[in-house]
Enzyme design. Structure first.
Site, mmCIF file in Angstrom:
data_model
loop_
_atom_site.group_PDB
_atom_site.id
_atom_site.type_symbol
_atom_site.label_atom_id
_atom_site.label_comp_id
_atom_site.label_asym_id
_atom_site.label_seq_id
_atom_site.Cartn_x
_atom_site.Cartn_y
_atom_site.Cartn_z
ATOM 1 N N ASP A 480 0.830 -1.205 0.000
ATOM 2 C CA ASP A 480 0.000 0.000 0.000
ATOM 3 C C ASP A 480 0.865 1.256 0.000
ATOM 4 O O ASP A 480 2.060 1.219 0.344
ATOM 5 C CB ASP A 480 -0.889 -0.040 1.255
ATOM 6 N N ASP A 550 -10.916 1.911 -2.954
ATOM 7 C CA ASP A 550 -11.445 1.613 -1.624
ATOM 8 C C ASP A 550 -12.963 1.570 -1.642
ATOM 9 O O ASP A 550 -13.589 1.132 -0.688
ATOM 10 C CB ASP A 550 -10.988 2.683 -0.622
HETATM 11 C C1 GLA Z 1 -5.687 1.924 2.216
HETATM 12 C C2 GLA Z 1 -6.147 0.741 1.411
HETATM 13 C C3 GLA Z 1 -7.184 -0.040 2.201
HETATM 14 C C4 GLA Z 1 -6.593 -0.468 3.519
HETATM 15 C C5 GLA Z 1 -6.093 0.745 4.286
HETATM 16 C C6 GLA Z 1 -5.348 0.342 5.530
HETATM 17 O O1 GLA Z 1 -6.702 2.865 2.323
HETATM 18 O O2 GLA Z 1 -6.635 1.131 0.169
HETATM 19 O O3 GLA Z 1 -7.613 -1.154 1.457
HETATM 20 O O4 GLA Z 1 -5.558 -1.381 3.296
HETATM 21 O O5 GLA Z 1 -5.219 1.521 3.488
HETATM 22 O O6 GLA Z 1 -4.864 1.408 6.230
#
Ligand code: GLA
Length: 734
Positions: A480, A550
């Site tokens: 990420d 997300d």
């Molecule tokens: C990002 C990712 C999510 C999750 C969060 C965790 O927003 O896109 O899927 O993994 O971080 O902090």
């Protein structure tokens, strides 16, 4: 496929599939663009450069060299010597003057395609580097002592043309590259549209089409990543072009950092498309003897609208960009605990989820953010990649063993490029965070960005991640990157080199992922950046799948996935079924629809399975079976858009057809129910017109031609957000 030099005409001709790209040399010096389009195979096409028309080439009309420079179709435009349209290259000398003029010097035609050091790039899949060819055109600016190598590659099985540029300082003095775009494409187009992909967090890659207008139209990012807001893609479409009809010229950048992509309509009804690293905040110091390589741009021409363009991109990326051996393999159905627990979990919670998941046929548990350091909220501990044993007693080895006992494999989340102000790492190395002298760096999600231009930082990050992966059998990593960059300054890069930091950062990211894949070749890597901010072709080179957004709301995903699938094969699109009310939109959608939408991607779950009603748990079993049946088709097939909710605001429909055209899967989503409606007529695509297709579960048989030209009728469904899948197979008993 082929590349040839037509000596008598002074032309270079590249042919790839049904496409041709022709380059000419005007006046023995100027590298000009002759043609990009449907194959014409006529060596007399050089007149398209218009060198016979006033203002003529400079040797015939030296007094009007400026007019020539501003109208000529350049292959690679430079700044400061007469071309006022958007340039690709701008160079400053040690003395502070700017300007560059590249003259043709020679060429080389190579079998295969050389890689780009430190950068993602398309490649020949053939071990001997066969199935592809590359043209290198050498140019020089005599005054600067700068050599430019313009590279063009083609592959046997793709009509795309891949471009990159290398600049070599062969002079005595240091040069300062202020702007290095990769490609420029000049064309005549009196009226047309511009298609781009854009949006925001949770609304990534919506298709945006607008009429091309006089002047410059720009999409760009200097956020340090491709971004949610813009996408490194640009297409110019002739007026009236649509899904199946019309000419489309597209560019897509194989890069994950700052970019600019622009279409400029200039005074003579010409359009110039350019693409490359964003010049804002960029400056590369090129010492004598040193070279700089600009990331590559994929250029695609389609004479049959967006559908054909999409197929060219999908096939190119599957055939020549995604390296992972998962490319053609079934991906495990995973369950990710993020939306199930956020930071509030321990081994016990995870195992409860895993146990129920195993019972329903899910194959992998992914532990998301919150397992390391003292991380209980989105602040703190980034950089301290040690397992929190209070949450996970016995550490990773014990947890993974327990998960494996349940029959699931295990995956883990990292955000390796970041550092929290509240972390042991920051306390030990505050200067490892990017910052500008005298300024408090801007926090975003309460974190700073690590200075990945520094070898010791890259090594630290690598060792932290690798140590965890060495400690237990981890099958999957979600990588990420949760903030956009500010304060892009490095404590150690010299004063002159600060303008290199954005690009050096991305080179650091690429190096990390390259090392990771070398040491752990069986790892399934999924890139992610606050959802889909790093969904770009650069990342595909390292990870066969990327988290799309997300936003897991099934309705919002229709537009996001439509835009994403315009360029990326469905097997690359991270998509999960999540809980309702949806955590972002609050919308309730049927579990079945969420499954259908997620099946147009990698498929998985992101919810607390232990809290689902029994009916939905049983539906999971059913979805899992459906996924197993259709995943090869979805991953390998040709994707077609049949209807777009983003356009009609009523319903959405897409289709995947197997390469042999013997199987097709159609997914229809009725967004809002409407009273008193007749059935919808859908015109399927890509079928064999003569074959007989049997619709599963109905006993009905249709000729391909009937489904494509007569249409297929979908009955209205009662209720909002309803969906249906239709599976057609060629009737073998015919
Ligand atoms: C990002 C990712 C999510 C999750 C969060 C965790 O927003 O896109 O899927 O993994 O971080 O902090």
């Amino acid at each position: 496929m082929g590349i040839e030099y037509l000596k008598a005409e002074g032309l270079f001709r590249l042919t790839a599939g049904d496409t041709e790209y022709v380059i000419g040399i005007a006046d023995g010096k100027y590298v000009g663009h002759v043609y990009f389009g449907k194959a014409i195979d006529d060596s007399r096409c050089g007149y398209l450069m218009r060198t016979e028309e006033p203002p003529f080439v400079p040797s015939r009309n030296p007094g009007e060299k400026g007019s020539f420079a501003d109208a000529f179709f350049w292959e690679y435009s430079t700044w400061g010597v007469g071309d006022y349209r958007e340039s690709c290259l701008n160079v400053r000398t040690a003395g502070g003057s700017r300007g560059c003029e590249l003259h043709y010097e020679g060429y080389r035609i190579l079998e295969g395609k050389p890689g780009l050091k430190g950068l993602p790039a398309t490649f020949c899949r053939d071990e001997e580097n066969g199935g592809g060819m590359t043209l290198e055109i050498f140019c020089r600016d005599q005054v600067l002592g700068l050599k430019a190598v313009l590279r063009y590659s083609v592959f046997e099985d793709s009509p795309a043309v891949i471009r990159s540029v290398e600049l070599i300082n062969e002079g005595q003095e240091t040069l300062y590259l202020e702007k290095v775009l990769t490609a420029c494409l000049d064309m005549d187009l009196e009226e047309g549209d511009l298609l781009t992909l854009g949006g925001s967090w949770a609304r990534e890659r919506h298709m945006i089409r607008r009429p091309l207008a006089f002047g410059k139209q720009l999409v760009s990012s200097f956020r340090g990543e491709s971004g949610h807001q813009d996408h490194p893609f640009l297409a110019v479409m002739e007026k009236g072009a649509g899904r199946e009809r019309g000419q489309v010229y597209a560019m897509h950048f194989v890069y994950s950092g700052n970019f600019m992509a622009e279409a400029e309509v200039s005074q003579f009804d010409n359009v110039r498309m350019v693409m490359g690293i964003h010049p804002e905040g960029f400056e590369w110091v090129l010492k004598p003897g040193v070279s700089f390589t600009a990331p590559e741009v994929v250029c695609v021409y389609s004479d049959q609208g967006l559908d054909k363009m999409t197929h060219i991109f999908h096939d190119l990326y599957r055939g020549h960009l995604i390296r992972s051996h998962y490319l053609h393999k079934k991906r495990p159905i995973l369950i990710n605990n993020w939306e199930a627990t956020y930071f509030d979990f321990d081994s016990g919670r995870l195992l409860e989820i895993a146990e129920e998941a195993a019972r329903r046929g899910i194959e992998m548990l992914v532990m998301d953010d919150g397992w390391f350091g003292k991380r209980e909220k989105p602040a703190g501990s980034l950089g301290d990649w040690t397992v929190n044993e209070e949450k996970l007693p016995g550490g990773l080895p014990r947890l993974v063993k327990e998960v494996e006992k349940l029959g699931l494999s295990f995956g883990i989340w990292f955000e390796p490029e970041m550092i929290s102000p509240d972390s042991d790492l920051y306390r030990a190395h505050p200067d490892w965070a990017m910052h500008l002298p005298g300024r408090e760096p801007v926090q975003s999600r309460a974190q700073y960005v690590l200075d990945l231009s520094r070898a010791e930082v890259v090594d630290y990050v690598y060792e932290s991640v690798a140590a965890i992966l060495r400690s237990a059998p981890v099958s999957y990593v979600k990588w990420d990157m949760n903030r956009q960059m500010t304060d892009v300054g490095s404590a150690v890069l010299g004063r002159e080199h600060q303008g290199e930091l954005f690009h050096r950062y991305i080179l650091g990211v690429y190096e990390l992922q390259e090392r990771l894949m070398k040491e752990f070749p069986d790892l399934l890597l999924e890139n992610c950046a606050s959802g889909g901010a790093r969904f770009d072709p650069g990342m595909l080179y390292y990870s066969p799948q990327i988290w799309c957004s997300d936003d897991t709301d099934a309705v919002e995903r229709l537009a996001i996935q439509e835009g994403t699938a315009l360029l990326y094969p469905l097997g690359a699109i991270g998509a999960h079924v999540s809980a309702c009310p949806n955590h972002i939109t609050g919308r309730m959608t049927p579990f079945r629809t969420r499954g259908h939408v997620a099946m147009a991607g990698t498929f998985g779950y992101e919810l607390d399975i232990t809290k689902l009603p029994e009916e939905e748990k049983q539906m999971i079993q059913n979805q899992v079976e459906t996924y197993h049946r259709f995943q090869p088709l979805v991953r390998e097939g040709d994707y077609y858009r049949i209807a777009s909710w983003a356009e009609n605001r009523r319903y959405d429909c897409w289709e995947v057809v197997s390469k042999d055209r013997r199987e097709a899967l159609v997914t229809f989503v009725q967004v809002l129910a409407e009273p008193n409606r007749h059935s919808r007529k859908l015109f399927l695509k890509g079928l064999d017109p003569e074959a007989e297709y049997c619709l599963e579960g109905s006993g009905r048989v249709y000729k391909g031609a009937l489904l494509m030209y007569g249409g297929f009728l979908v009955q209205p469904m009662k209720g909002d957000f309803m969906s249906q899948m239709y599976h057609f197979t060629v009737n073998y008993e015919r």
